[in-house]
Design a protein around this motif. Structure first.
Motif, PDB file in Angstrom:
ATOM      1  N   LYS A  24       7.073  -6.585  -4.269  1.00 47.12           N
ATOM      2  CA  LYS A  24       8.106  -7.062  -3.620  1.00 47.12           C
ATOM      3  C   LYS A  24       9.035  -5.972  -3.052  1.00 47.12           C
ATOM      4  O   LYS A  24      10.316  -6.192  -2.879  1.00 47.12           O
ATOM      5  CB  LYS A  24       9.004  -8.155  -4.463  1.00 47.12           C
ATOM      6  N   VAL A  25       8.279  -5.111  -2.275  1.00 45.84           N
ATOM      7  CA  VAL A  25       9.103  -4.267  -1.422  1.00 45.84           C
ATOM      8  C   VAL A  25       8.976  -4.470  -0.060  1.00 45.84           C
ATOM      9  O   VAL A  25       7.909  -4.506   0.539  1.00 45.84           O
ATOM     10  CB  VAL A  25       8.581  -2.735  -1.828  1.00 45.84           C
ATOM     11  N   LEU A  75       2.024   6.636  -9.825  1.00 37.26           N
ATOM     12  CA  LEU A  75       1.976   5.336  -9.470  1.00 37.26           C
ATOM     13  C   LEU A  75       2.775   4.084 -10.317  1.00 37.26           C
ATOM     14  O   LEU A  75       3.335   3.249  -9.801  1.00 37.26           O
ATOM     15  CB  LEU A  75       0.648   4.789  -9.129  1.00 37.26           C
ATOM     16  N   ALA A  76       2.510   4.095 -11.430  1.00 35.35           N
ATOM     17  CA  ALA A  76       3.072   3.544 -12.475  1.00 35.35           C
ATOM     18  C   ALA A  76       4.613   3.655 -12.450  1.00 35.35           C
ATOM     19  O   ALA A  76       5.257   2.604 -12.605  1.00 35.35           O
ATOM     20  CB  ALA A  76       2.565   3.779 -13.818  1.00 35.35           C
ATOM     21  N   GLU A  77       4.990   4.692 -12.278  1.00 37.70           N
ATOM     22  CA  GLU A  77       6.490   4.774 -12.215  1.00 37.70           C
ATOM     23  C   GLU A  77       7.080   4.150 -10.929  1.00 37.70           C
ATOM     24  O   GLU A  77       8.012   3.615 -10.653  1.00 37.70           O
ATOM     25  CB  GLU A  77       7.010   6.346 -12.153  1.00 37.70           C
ATOM     26  N   ASN A  78       6.365   4.424  -9.805  1.00 37.09           N
ATOM     27  CA  ASN A  78       6.647   3.435  -8.493  1.00 37.09           C
ATOM     28  C   ASN A  78       6.824   2.132  -8.848  1.00 37.09           C
ATOM     29  O   ASN A  78       7.946   1.535  -8.472  1.00 37.09           O
ATOM     30  CB  ASN A  78       5.743   4.009  -7.398  1.00 37.09           C
ATOM     31  N   ASN A  83      -0.340  -2.777   2.041  1.00 33.58           N
ATOM     32  CA  ASN A  83       0.459  -4.119   2.303  1.00 33.58           C
ATOM     33  C   ASN A  83       0.232  -4.866   0.958  1.00 33.58           C
ATOM     34  O   ASN A  83       1.396  -5.671   0.459  1.00 33.58           O
ATOM     35  CB  ASN A  83      -0.421  -4.726   3.383  1.00 33.58           C
ATOM     36  N   LEU A  84      -0.926  -4.990   0.344  1.00 32.53           N
ATOM     37  CA  LEU A  84      -1.095  -5.715  -1.047  1.00 32.53           C
ATOM     38  C   LEU A  84       0.016  -5.112  -2.144  1.00 32.53           C
ATOM     39  O   LEU A  84       0.357  -5.972  -2.784  1.00 32.53           O
ATOM     40  CB  LEU A  84      -2.497  -5.900  -1.522  1.00 32.53           C
ATOM     41  N   TRP A  85      -0.005  -3.859  -2.214  1.00 25.96           N
ATOM     42  CA  TRP A  85       0.896  -3.326  -3.239  1.00 25.96           C
ATOM     43  C   TRP A  85       2.355  -3.442  -2.840  1.00 25.96           C
ATOM     44  O   TRP A  85       2.925  -3.736  -3.765  1.00 25.96           O
ATOM     45  CB  TRP A  85       0.534  -1.669  -3.120  1.00 25.96           C
ATOM     46  N   LEU A  86       2.653  -3.411  -1.659  1.00 23.48           N
ATOM     47  CA  LEU A  86       4.059  -3.675  -1.222  1.00 23.48           C
ATOM     48  C   LEU A  86       4.551  -5.156  -1.637  1.00 23.48           C
ATOM     49  O   LEU A  86       5.580  -5.386  -2.139  1.00 23.48           O
ATOM     50  CB  LEU A  86       4.416  -3.115   0.161  1.00 23.48           C
ATOM     51  N   ASP A 142      -7.083   1.011   3.851  1.00 23.51           N
ATOM     52  CA  ASP A 142      -6.075   1.536   3.106  1.00 23.51           C
ATOM     53  C   ASP A 142      -4.735   0.908   3.455  1.00 23.51           C
ATOM     54  O   ASP A 142      -3.934   0.588   2.831  1.00 23.51           O
ATOM     55  CB  ASP A 142      -5.930   2.974   3.566  1.00 23.51           C
ATOM     56  N   PHE A 143      -4.535   0.531   4.744  1.00 26.78           N
ATOM     57  CA  PHE A 143      -3.547  -0.263   5.298  1.00 26.78           C
ATOM     58  C   PHE A 143      -3.326  -1.484   4.527  1.00 26.78           C
ATOM     59  O   PHE A 143      -2.315  -2.006   4.209  1.00 26.78           O
ATOM     60  CB  PHE A 143      -3.569  -0.456   6.904  1.00 26.78           C
TER      61      PHE A 143
END
Length: 736
Positions: free
Chosen positions: A633-634, A590-593, A626-629, A621-622
């Motif tokens: 800024k994906v 996840l860190a590399e992503n 969304n928060l991760w994206l 999970d959705f």
């Protein structure tokens, strides 16, 4: 498609298009039929809707009967018949016109009307098809079937919105947002499609409001009194195995290639497929490779791209008269490829048909007899004369009598294509070419002149126009959900960079999509590629596939590549849950992503992220995704429900838990749910997907940023494509 029309059936007679489109069309049809109807006229309305036109024609005949002194109405059940694929439309038609016959039938089932008729009952004198032909997946076959149900000398009345100008095309592109997939054929295209069975009697434009697109009304007559039936079984009078080995295509070591006329065909995706075809149409690179390498053997080739063509397949068969047709596709195309092959064999049983592509190479049995989606298909003879299962270009050369230098390294040559069943009765199985000399790095480069008439329309999102190039084959990684390694038997090979640069010099497009399974494998090779680009003075903009771990560990390579034209990277982020990355054998963290997203953003390189949605996803999970994206800024994301594709390492783990049948090929598109969600309903899962798409891709701030970067026109084009994808998901939500 019927779901859309079921919805509109609730208030169809009150729609505003009744006034500006459907009403004027009915009046024009009735005017054209004036003086041609008799009390015995039998009429079929294909795509009849709620029966308005058929009812008016029946009233005209009723008036004729009374004028001729017969008194009471003599309309017989079956004299006036309407068919429509929408149960909602037919239900309302039956309520409005109980004296007429209506059937819930797809247009592809028209011949049933004749087969089910009473002995001696004659065919139809008039077939009407108004505003429905654009919505049929195979309009040429529908026209053929309408010819089959017409009596000798019968009349076809055809009316539809027609794209005959730029304005027509623009307006009709918006109409599709309310109706789904459609092709509004020009007058010339309609004439071409009908030419095989009909003569054009008249063509006129239906008068309507100034702002409406063209609506054309054509009257056609059945040619020569033919009944439209073909002896489709004649080609299979011999056993299927003998038929497959016939045609003289199997070479010997001493035979040179006999020049053949070859159609290289790309089929249209099935309308059921939720597809990226709405936001991209890429050049058919595999067919261009065939064009160059078969052309070198002396064959005459022509690529026909049915995704972009508005002419019918039959019109190309008539014009080109091919001896061989070669096709390729993915799992979603299997049914379409089979049906296309059947159409070609029906037109000319002597045409030899070969099929390839990644699915044929990994799961060739899907193209064999006895693997059809229906029992009736399973009883049919094989439609493919050759399944290319190793390297389509080399196998095609050998099959067609060329590539004799390859035979020593290929113990199984092109003939026989199938082995006989053994004593146990096992199914036929395809042969495979093998050997070091079949390395794809030995191919001639693709012949891009073979797609010259299409090239301006090949694009990938904002990369427009866009060319494709392949610099390596296979993938050095073994993710459990992917079969990239399976295609090449686990072998990864790279083309010499000198050859790649020479090919790039011949590509006219500035935008280039490198379609390697992973271009970012070797730091040294990527840097050497950049140096070679600069040395050759090539100014291209590149879209590539890459892995997050490479980007995270090689920022200096990304920075260097950016200076040489890197514009965007497609990265399989796969998940924001560490346990998923482990389950998928992704070997990234996840860190590399997150590091990869930051590096690409820092250097102005667009990130197109793909993510797998686990079947255990719930609303939390959705939201987490969304928060991760949002945090990273994906904005460009491709959300793929976990799909255990046949041929992958995980398929056997899930084959007993499938929500979608294995043979329902169009839905294996990495967008449909093929497994049952564990915590959400199917409807709720699709809804969460759609919400997430719009939060990330269609937020006002992101749209404005895109307009500033790419301009209003490209953003509008992408928005229309995205709207079509959204409509497909809304249909799934409505279906539950």
């Amino acid at each position: 498609m019927s779901v859309v029309w079921d919805f509109w059936s609730n208030f169809y007679e009150r729609l505003w298009v009744q006034r500006v489109s459907l009403g004027p069309t009915r009046r024009a049809v009735l005017a054209r039929l004036a003086g041609r109807l008799t009390p015995e006229t039998r009429v079929l309305d294909v795509g009849c809707g709620i029966g308005e036109l058929l009812g008016e024609v029946a009233r005209e005949v009723d008036a004729l009967e009374k004028t001729e002194g017969t008194g009471a109405v003599r309309l017989t059940i079956g004299q006036f018949t309407g068919v429509d694929a929408s149960p909602g439309m037919i239900a309302k038609a039956r309520r409005r016109h109980p004296e007429l016959s209506f059937e819930v039938r797809d247009a592809s089932a028209l011949r049933w009307l004749i087969e089910a008729a009473d002995p001696g009952e004659k065919k139809f004198d008039v077939v009407m098809c108004t505003h429905s032909l654009p919505y049929y997946a195979d309009p040429v076959q529908v026209l053929e079937d309408m010819a089959a149900v017409l009596a000798p000398g019968g009349m076809l009345v055809l009316a539809q919105a027609s794209a005959n100008s730029t304005y027509d095309a623009a307006v009709l592109s918006m109409v599709k947002l309310t109706t789904g997939t459609a092709s509004y054929y020009s007058v010339e295209a309609l004439k071409t499609m009908a030419a095989g069975r009909f003569e054009v009697e008249s063509v006129e434009k239906v008068p309507t409001a100034w702002f409406m697109p063209s609506i054309v009304l054509m009257v056609l007559r059945l040619k020569g009194g033919a009944d439209g039936e073909n002896n489709k079984d004649a080609a299979w009078a011999q056993s299927p195995t003998k038929a497959l080995r016939g045609g003289g295509l199997g070479p010997t070591k001493n035979s040179g290639p006999v020049p053949k006329k070859i159609m290289l065909l790309r089929v249209m995706p099935d309308p059921e497929t939720i597809g990226l075809q709405h936001v991209m149409v890429c050049e058919p690179l595999e067919l261009e490779y065939l064009a160059s390498n078969l052309g070198a053997d002396g064959h005459e080739t022509q690529i026909v791209d049915m995704i972009l063509e508005r002419r019918s397949l039959q019109s190309f068969l008539e014009a080109l008269r091919p001896e061989v047709v070669l096709m390729s596709g993915y799992i979603t195309h299997v049914g379409t490829l089979k049906e296309t092959a059947r159409v070609i064999k029906a037109w000319n049983p002597k045409i030899q048909i070969g099929v390839g592509g990644v699915h044929a190479e990994v799961v060739p049995e899907d193209f064999l007899p006895g693997t059809a989606a229906t029992a009736s298909e399973a009883d049919e003879p094989p439609t493919f004369d050759k399944i290319f299962t190793k390297n389509a270009v080399f196998e095609a050369r050998v099959w067609l009598g060329g590539g004799t230098e390859l035979l020593a390294a290929a113990p199984c040559t092109a003939s026989p294509e199938y082995t006989e069943p053994d004593a146990s009765g096992e199914s036929l199985s395809p042969t495979k070419l093998s050997g070091e000399s079949l390395s794809p790095t030995k191919l001639l480069p693709p012949d891009r002149s073979s797609t010259a008439r299409y090239r301006a329309r090949y694009y990938y999102m904002f990369h427009n126009p866009c060319a494709l190039i392949k610099t390596s084959y296979g993938c050095p990684y073994d993710c459990s959900f992917c079969f990239c390694r399976e295609i090449t038997g686990g072998v990864y090979s790279e083309r010499p960079l000198d050859d790649v640069i020479e090919e790039l010099k011949g590509i006219p497009e500035e935008e280039v999509y490198i379609v390697d399974d992973d271009f970012l494998v070797s730091e040294a090779r990527v840097l050497a590629f950049c140096d070679a680009l600069d040395a050759a003075g090539l100014n291209k903009k590149f879209l590539i596939y890459g892995r997050a771990d490479f980007v995270a560990r090689h920022e200096h390579v990304i920075e260097r590549f950016k200076r040489s034209g890197l514009r965007a990277v497609i990265i399989g982020l796969e998940s924001v849950r560490a346990q998923d990355l482990s389950t998928y054998s992704k070997r990234t963290s996840l860190a590399e992503n997150e590091q990869a997203a930051a590096i690409l953003r820092r250097h102005g390189v667009e990130l197109y992220g793909t993510l797998i949605l686990g079947m255990d996803f719930d609303k939390d999970d959705f939201n987490t995704l969304n928060l991760w994206l949002k945090k990273n800024k994906v904005h460009f994301v491709n959300l793929q429900p976990l799909t255990p594709l046949p041929g992958t390492a995980i398929f056997d783990d899930y084959k007993d838990r499938l929500l979608v049948p294995r043979e329902d090929y169009p839905k294996w598109d990495l967008a449909h749910l093929v497994l049952k969600p564990e915590k959400l309903s199917v409807r709720a899962f699709y809804w969460e997907m759609l919400k997430l798409y719009h939060k990330r891709v269609a937020s006002p701030a992101h749209v404005m940023a895109l307009i500033r970067r790419y301009g209003l026109g490209p953003v509008l084009r992408l928005s229309v494509g995205s709207a079509r994808v959204s409509l497909q998901y809304l249909k799934k939500i409505a279906q539950g």
